[in-house]
Every structure is written in structure tokens, then in C-alpha cells.
Motif scaffolding. Structure first.
Motif, PDB file in Angstrom:
ATOM      1  N   VAL A 111       0.845  -1.034   0.023  1.00 10.73           N
ATOM      2  CA  VAL A 111       0.097   0.183  -0.028  1.00 10.73           C
ATOM      3  C   VAL A 111       0.949   1.326  -0.008  1.00 10.73           C
ATOM      4  O   VAL A 111       1.750   1.291   0.813  1.00 10.73           O
ATOM      5  N   ALA A 112       0.534   1.986  -1.020  1.00  6.96           N
ATOM      6  CA  ALA A 112       1.129   3.563  -0.746  1.00  6.96           C
ATOM      7  C   ALA A 112       0.238   4.414  -0.349  1.00  6.96           C
ATOM      8  O   ALA A 112      -0.909   4.564  -0.609  1.00  6.96           O
ATOM      9  N   TYR A 113       0.686   5.389   0.623  1.00  6.54           N
ATOM     10  CA  TYR A 113      -0.140   6.363   1.435  1.00  6.54           C
ATOM     11  C   TYR A 113       0.442   7.733   1.363  1.00  6.54           C
ATOM     12  O   TYR A 113       1.580   7.833   1.589  1.00  6.54           O
ATOM     13  N   ASP A 114      -0.650   8.791   1.365  1.00 11.71           N
ATOM     14  CA  ASP A 114      -0.103   9.952   1.447  1.00 11.71           C
ATOM     15  C   ASP A 114      -0.863  10.681   2.213  1.00 11.71           C
ATOM     16  O   ASP A 114      -2.007  10.464   2.575  1.00 11.71           O
ATOM     17  N   LEU A 115      -0.105  11.454   3.109  1.00 15.49           N
ATOM     18  CA  LEU A 115      -0.758  12.241   4.085  1.00 15.49           C
ATOM     19  C   LEU A 115      -1.320  13.649   3.642  1.00 15.49           C
ATOM     20  O   LEU A 115      -0.281  14.270   3.024  1.00 15.49           O
ATOM     21  N   GLY A 116      -2.277  14.099   4.327  1.00 20.04           N
ATOM     22  CA  GLY A 116      -2.595  15.400   3.728  1.00 20.04           C
ATOM     23  C   GLY A 116      -3.557  16.160   4.830  1.00 20.04           C
ATOM     24  O   GLY A 116      -4.032  15.432   5.764  1.00 20.04           O
ATOM     25  N   THR A 117      -3.970  17.282   4.524  1.00 15.81           N
ATOM     26  CA  THR A 117      -4.975  18.133   5.295  1.00 15.81           C
ATOM     27  C   THR A 117      -6.307  18.162   4.784  1.00 15.81           C
ATOM     28  O   THR A 117      -7.393  18.014   5.962  1.00 15.81           O
ATOM     29  N   GLU A 118      -6.577  17.865   3.506  1.00 16.84           N
ATOM     30  CA  GLU A 118      -7.843  17.964   3.107  1.00 16.84           C
ATOM     31  C   GLU A 118      -8.521  16.410   3.459  1.00 16.84           C
ATOM     32  O   GLU A 118      -9.428  16.340   4.068  1.00 16.84           O
ATOM     33  N   THR A 119      -7.714  15.460   3.301  1.00 15.95           N
ATOM     34  CA  THR A 119      -7.874  13.864   3.333  1.00 15.95           C
ATOM     35  C   THR A 119      -6.754  13.502   4.231  1.00 15.95           C
ATOM     36  O   THR A 119      -5.610  13.653   3.794  1.00 15.95           O
ATOM     37  N   ALA A 120      -6.874  13.010   5.588  1.00 17.14           N
ATOM     38  CA  ALA A 120      -5.873  12.773   6.140  1.00 17.14           C
ATOM     39  C   ALA A 120      -4.945  11.854   5.684  1.00 17.14           C
ATOM     40  O   ALA A 120      -3.747  11.905   5.700  1.00 17.14           O
ATOM     41  N   ILE A 121      -5.526  10.499   5.084  1.00 18.51           N
ATOM     42  CA  ILE A 121      -4.630   9.773   4.399  1.00 18.51           C
ATOM     43  C   ILE A 121      -5.422   9.128   3.342  1.00 18.51           C
ATOM     44  O   ILE A 121      -6.680   8.789   3.119  1.00 18.51           O
ATOM     45  N   THR A 122      -4.543   9.050   2.177  1.00 18.62           N
ATOM     46  CA  THR A 122      -5.169   8.505   1.031  1.00 18.62           C
ATOM     47  C   THR A 122      -4.143   7.222   0.548  1.00 18.62           C
ATOM     48  O   THR A 122      -2.971   7.504   0.423  1.00 18.62           O
ATOM     49  N   ALA A 187      -8.561  12.131  22.156  1.00 17.13           N
ATOM     50  CA  ALA A 187      -9.480  11.879  20.775  1.00 17.13           C
ATOM     51  C   ALA A 187      -8.574  11.551  19.584  1.00 17.13           C
ATOM     52  O   ALA A 187      -8.767  10.641  18.791  1.00 17.13           O
ATOM     53  N   ARG A 188      -7.562  12.452  19.343  1.00 17.57           N
ATOM     54  CA  ARG A 188      -6.753  12.294  18.205  1.00 17.57           C
ATOM     55  C   ARG A 188      -5.820  11.029  18.204  1.00 17.57           C
ATOM     56  O   ARG A 188      -5.728  10.521  17.199  1.00 17.57           O
ATOM     57  N   ARG A 189      -5.296  10.849  19.447  1.00 18.89           N
ATOM     58  CA  ARG A 189      -4.225   9.631  19.671  1.00 18.89           C
ATOM     59  C   ARG A 189      -5.213   8.564  19.524  1.00 18.89           C
ATOM     60  O   ARG A 189      -4.622   7.428  18.820  1.00 18.89           O
ATOM     61  N   ASP A 190      -6.611   8.236  19.942  1.00 19.89           N
ATOM     62  CA  ASP A 190      -7.401   7.256  19.754  1.00 19.89           C
ATOM     63  C   ASP A 190      -7.498   6.868  18.300  1.00 19.89           C
ATOM     64  O   ASP A 190      -7.570   5.829  17.947  1.00 19.89           O
ATOM     65  N   TRP A 191      -7.825   8.282  17.666  1.00 21.75           N
ATOM     66  CA  TRP A 191      -8.167   7.779  16.151  1.00 21.75           C
ATOM     67  C   TRP A 191      -6.991   7.496  15.317  1.00 21.75           C
ATOM     68  O   TRP A 191      -6.952   6.592  14.461  1.00 21.75           O
ATOM     69  N   GLN A 192      -5.863   8.013  15.628  1.00 20.98           N
ATOM     70  CA  GLN A 192      -4.451   7.541  15.121  1.00 20.98           C
ATOM     71  C   GLN A 192      -4.103   6.331  15.122  1.00 20.98           C
ATOM     72  O   GLN A 192      -3.795   5.441  14.557  1.00 20.98           O
ATOM     73  N   HIS A 193      -4.275   5.626  16.383  1.00 19.11           N
ATOM     74  CA  HIS A 193      -4.094   4.171  16.589  1.00 19.11           C
ATOM     75  C   HIS A 193      -5.046   3.437  15.904  1.00 19.11           C
ATOM     76  O   HIS A 193      -4.703   2.541  15.356  1.00 19.11           O
ATOM     77  N   LYS A 194      -6.330   3.686  15.920  1.00 18.66           N
ATOM     78  CA  LYS A 194      -7.372   2.809  15.126  1.00 18.66           C
ATOM     79  C   LYS A 194      -6.867   2.836  13.757  1.00 18.66           C
ATOM     80  O   LYS A 194      -7.029   1.713  12.833  1.00 18.66           O
ATOM     81  N   VAL A 195      -6.729   4.036  13.093  1.00 14.81           N
ATOM     82  CA  VAL A 195      -6.411   4.018  11.597  1.00 14.81           C
ATOM     83  C   VAL A 195      -5.194   3.135  11.162  1.00 14.81           C
ATOM     84  O   VAL A 195      -5.150   2.306  10.207  1.00 14.81           O
ATOM     85  N   THR A 196      -4.266   3.470  11.936  1.00 17.32           N
ATOM     86  CA  THR A 196      -2.913   2.835  11.656  1.00 17.32           C
ATOM     87  C   THR A 196      -2.951   1.316  12.044  1.00 17.32           C
ATOM     88  O   THR A 196      -2.207   0.430  11.269  1.00 17.32           O
ATOM     89  N   SER A 197      -3.616   0.975  12.854  1.00 15.19           N
ATOM     90  CA  SER A 197      -3.685  -0.715  13.314  1.00 15.19           C
ATOM     91  C   SER A 197      -4.424  -1.221  11.982  1.00 15.19           C
ATOM     92  O   SER A 197      -4.192  -2.536  11.754  1.00 15.19           O
ATOM     93  N   ASP A 198      -5.519  -0.402  11.738  1.00  9.83           N
ATOM     94  CA  ASP A 198      -6.192  -1.191  10.524  1.00  9.83           C
ATOM     95  C   ASP A 198      -5.413  -1.395   9.178  1.00  9.83           C
ATOM     96  O   ASP A 198      -5.507  -2.503   8.475  1.00  9.83           O
ATOM     97  N   LEU A 199      -4.722  -0.196   8.843  1.00  9.27           N
ATOM     98  CA  LEU A 199      -3.791  -0.347   7.685  1.00  9.27           C
ATOM     99  C   LEU A 199      -2.676  -1.518   7.818  1.00  9.27           C
ATOM    100  O   LEU A 199      -2.481  -2.190   6.956  1.00  9.27           O
ATOM    101  N   ASP A 239      -2.632  19.034  13.569  1.00  7.30           N
ATOM    102  CA  ASP A 239      -3.973  18.540  14.007  1.00  7.30           C
ATOM    103  C   ASP A 239      -4.123  17.192  13.574  1.00  7.30           C
ATOM    104  O   ASP A 239      -4.662  16.068  14.132  1.00  7.30           O
ATOM    105  N   VAL A 240      -3.631  16.810  12.241  1.00  5.64           N
ATOM    106  CA  VAL A 240      -3.659  15.251  11.659  1.00  5.64           C
ATOM    107  C   VAL A 240      -2.770  14.808  12.339  1.00  5.64           C
ATOM    108  O   VAL A 240      -2.750  13.533  12.569  1.00  5.64           O
ATOM    109  N   GLY A 241      -1.226  15.193  12.733  1.00 10.40           N
ATOM    110  CA  GLY A 241      -0.285  14.536  13.162  1.00 10.40           C
ATOM    111  C   GLY A 241       0.444  13.601  12.269  1.00 10.40           C
ATOM    112  O   GLY A 241       0.629  12.382  12.253  1.00 10.40           O
ATOM    113  N   PHE A 242       1.129  14.408  11.166  1.00 10.91           N
ATOM    114  CA  PHE A 242       1.836  13.475  10.424  1.00 10.91           C
ATOM    115  C   PHE A 242       2.878  12.544  10.661  1.00 10.91           C
ATOM    116  O   PHE A 242       2.855  11.462  10.599  1.00 10.91           O
TER     117      PHE A 242
END
Length: 369
Positions: A111-122, A187-199, A239-242
Motif C-alpha cells: 500500500v502506498a499512502y499519502d498524508l494530507g490536510t484535506e484528506t488525512a490519509i489517501t 481523541a486524536r491519539r485514539d483515532w491515530q491508533h485505530k487508523v494505523t492498526s487497521d492499515l 492537527d492530523v499529526g503527520f
């Protein structure tokens, strides 16, 4: 003395700044430097903590990722949230991740992923795109935090140099502001863990570009006419936490034996390069340009998705105008310090072919150099 020694060791190793004196009010708590006086009755999941000198038995909840032999215990009090915390240091042996022929991974899920502010992860896996929305945590609670901060203005703030203590009203307003900001961070840390664990659970190889988050979030130069715009961009990036997202994805993919390929941004130019013909368009570098149209091959697509396509092609050695030898182009991987066999996708493909032969019985499973 132990804390001072630890602080200076971190400084000389380049892991921290010069140790500074901190008054006792900055640290409310105590430490058990050895196993005496306390006992952790747990195997890493839930359990109890016994403090012999205080005659207390405290329930523990949660599960540690790794557990071993408890060595020290630190008790701290956080007045802003009126809560006590116990931090246990554990001596454990972290299992080394297995790569190549020693791993159970097929290294086929990329998987190739790009971090951004409009969409957090593509993300792009070669056939499908996945977009993870930016939750904008700061924007949600920022008005409330600002209002709480304004409440402190007409109240007596502390001044330790002049010996002035904070009023009760100021403490109450300060606590309210702190709790709102803390809520955003949690809330940000919880979201980051969930998203990265899924990927990381779905892919064996992650491909991204090298990002200098510290440089990206610098203040605008003195005299710049776009200070407000730059401040807004910096706030959105933080805010996204690149940096945190990259670190989480890297260690989680590594932990199961996968690798993360970091492509050099300046050489590859994923946001300016056409994934079809390889032409570099300088006009695409503008952040306001969200839709790319190539004047050479008439390819047109969304900015973030185009970047992920370029990175995916480059990692597989199929990106026109870039070449296939990643080593010569400043490529690095998350395991390059520990292993020298992850230099390029070409080497990775070779290892996969060797693994397939070993399964058929035609050749022994090779060991990585």
C-alpha cells in the motif's frame, strides 16, 4: 540522582536537550527505585498493585503490549485532572521481527499512502483507493477551549517570582481549559491508533514519502504577507499529526515483519509527477491545485490519489521517468539500519521467488545475508 544521571545520559546520546533545574512543584510524586515496598500482581493483563508502606491495593486495568519483570514504580499526581497515576518500568525482551524467508508474510500486500490536510490519509494498493477523512479535532473543540481561556483573563493568575498565588476562580478556569485541550489530544491519539492498526493489519509493505514535519510547520518568514495562511496550514498539519501517523504505521508494520519504504520527496516529486508519462509539472506543486491534468498524455486525476499512484509505481520500479534502482535515488526503508537486504523492491521480489521455490521442495529456504 538517578533522574539527573538519566537526563544527562539522554543528553549525551543526543536524545534530549540540556537538563534544566525543575522545582518540586513541577513534579508531584515519588519513585520506588527497586522492588522493595511494592508489588505488581499481574501477568500484563489487569491485576492489582500493592503499596506495602501505604497499605493500599489498587486495581489495574488494561493490557500491556509486552510484559516482563517489574523493576521500578513511579507514583505521580496530576492536579489539573485531580488524578494519581502509577507508572511501572518493566524489563522485557522485545521479540525481533522476522523478515524474508524467516517470516510468514508473502510480501504481496503493498500500500502506498499519502498524508494530507484535506484528506488525512489517501491509500492505494494497486487497484483500489482508500480515503480516510480528516477528523479536525482542534476545530471541533477549539471554540470551547478559547472561551475557557478567556475566562482566566480577569482572574488572579499565579506569579511565582513575585510570590503571588493563583485564585480559586483562576484555578477552576485553568482546569476547565486544560481538560478541553486534553480531550482533543486523547481523541486524536485514539483515532491515530485505530487508523494505523487497521492499515498495518491489512498490508505487509507500506510505501510513503519522506516528510520533514518540523520544517513543514515552521513559522512564516519575517515580513511575509501570508503569515495567517501559513499559521493555518501549520495548525492543520499538526492537527492530523503527520509525524505520529508515520511513526505508528512504521512500527506496527515492522512488528509483524513487514517493511516501510520511504521515498525521497525531492527526487521523486510525487505531487508534481504524472504517473502515466512521468512528466514533472511545477504548477502542480501549488496546494491550491487539487486536480491534476497532464498536458503531455492528457491524464487527469485527484492530487492526493495521483501522488499515491506515483509512489506505488516507483516502489514497484514501474514509474516512467524515475528509474527502478531505488538505492541510487536516496531511498531508505524502516529496516535499513538493522537489515541490509531491503534495499529495493527488486531484491524483495527475488526473496519472494526463493520462498516459493522452497515451498515446492525444489530448493531449500535461503537465509538472508
Amino acid at each position: 540522582m538517578k533522574r539527573v544521571d538519566l537526563a544527562y545520559n539522554r543528553f549525551f546520546q543526543g536524545l534530549g536537550g540540556i537538563p534544566k533545574y525543575k522545582p518540586s512543584r513541577k513534579y508531584s510524586g515519588w519513585t520506588y527505585p527497586s522492588k522493595a515496598g511494592w508489588k505488581a500482581n499481574t501477568d500484563g493483563k489487569n491485576g492489582t498493585l500493592t503499596l506495602n508502606d501505604l497499605g493500599l491495593t489498587i486495581k489495574m486495568r488494561g493490557q500491556a503490549k509486552f510484559w516482563g519483570t517489574p523493576t521500578t514504580l513511579t507514583i505521580t499526581y496530576k492536579p489539573n485532572i485531580n488524578a494519581w497515576y502509577a507508572s511501572i518500568t518493566v524489563k522485557t525482551e522485545t521479540p525481533d521481527p522476522k523478515y524474508g524467508s524467516e517470516s510468514n508474510l508473502a510480501y504481496e500486500k503493498i500500500v502506498a499512502y499519502d498524508l494530507g490536510t484535506e484528506t488525512a490519509i489517501t491509500a492505494f494498493n494497486g487497484s483500489e483507493f482508500e480515503e480516510i477523512a480528516n477528523q479536525r479535532f482542534s476545530k471541533t473543540l477549539e471554540p470551547k477551549a478559547k472561551a475557557a481561556g478567556k475566562e482566566k483573563r480577569r482572574k488572579q493568575a499565579p506569579n511565582f517570582k513575585k510570590g503571588i498565588k493563583a485564585s480559586k476562580r483562576w484555578k477552576k478556569a485553568n482546569k476547565k481549559e486544560y481538560q478541553l485541550k486534553r480531550k482533543v489530544g486523547l481523541a486524536r491519539r485514539d483515532w491515530q491508533h485505530k487508523v494505523t492498526s487497521d492499515l498495518s493489519s491489512r498490508y505487509d509493505i507500506g510505501v510513503t514519502e519522506k516528510l520533514n514535519t518540523k520544517g513543514m510547520t515552521r513559522k512564516a518568514k519575517k515580513g511575509s504577507q501570508r503569515k495567517k495562511q501559513k499559521a493555518g496550514l501549520n495548525k492543520a498539519i499538526l492537527d492530523v499529526g503527520f509525524g505520529t501517523l508515520n511513526k505508528m504505521l512504521t512500527y506496527k508494520i515492522e512488528l509483524k515483519g513487514g517493511i516501510v519504504l520511504q521515498l525521497p520527496t525531492r527526487q521523486l516529486k510525487p505531487s508534481q509527477r504524472c504517473p502515466e508519462c512521468g512528466k514533472v509539472h511545477k504548477s502542480w506543486a501549488e496546494l491550491s491545485n487539487r486536480y491534476h491534468v497532464c498536458d503531455a498524455c492528457e491524464f487527469e486525476f485527484d492530487r492526493d490519489k495521483t501522488s499515491t499512484m506515483v509512489m506505488f509505481n516507483a516502489a514497484n520500479g514501474k514509474q516512467p521517468g524515475y528509474g527502478i534502482d531505488l538505492d541510487k535515488r536516496g531511498f531508505s526503508s524502516s529496516t535499513s539500519k538493522a537489515s541490509k537486504h531491503t534495499g529495493s523492491m527488486k531484491q524483495l521480489g527475488k526473496m519472494k521467488r526463493q520462498k516459493s521455490r522452497s515451498k515446492d521442495g525444489s530448493a531449500d529456504t535461503p537465509s538472508w545475508p
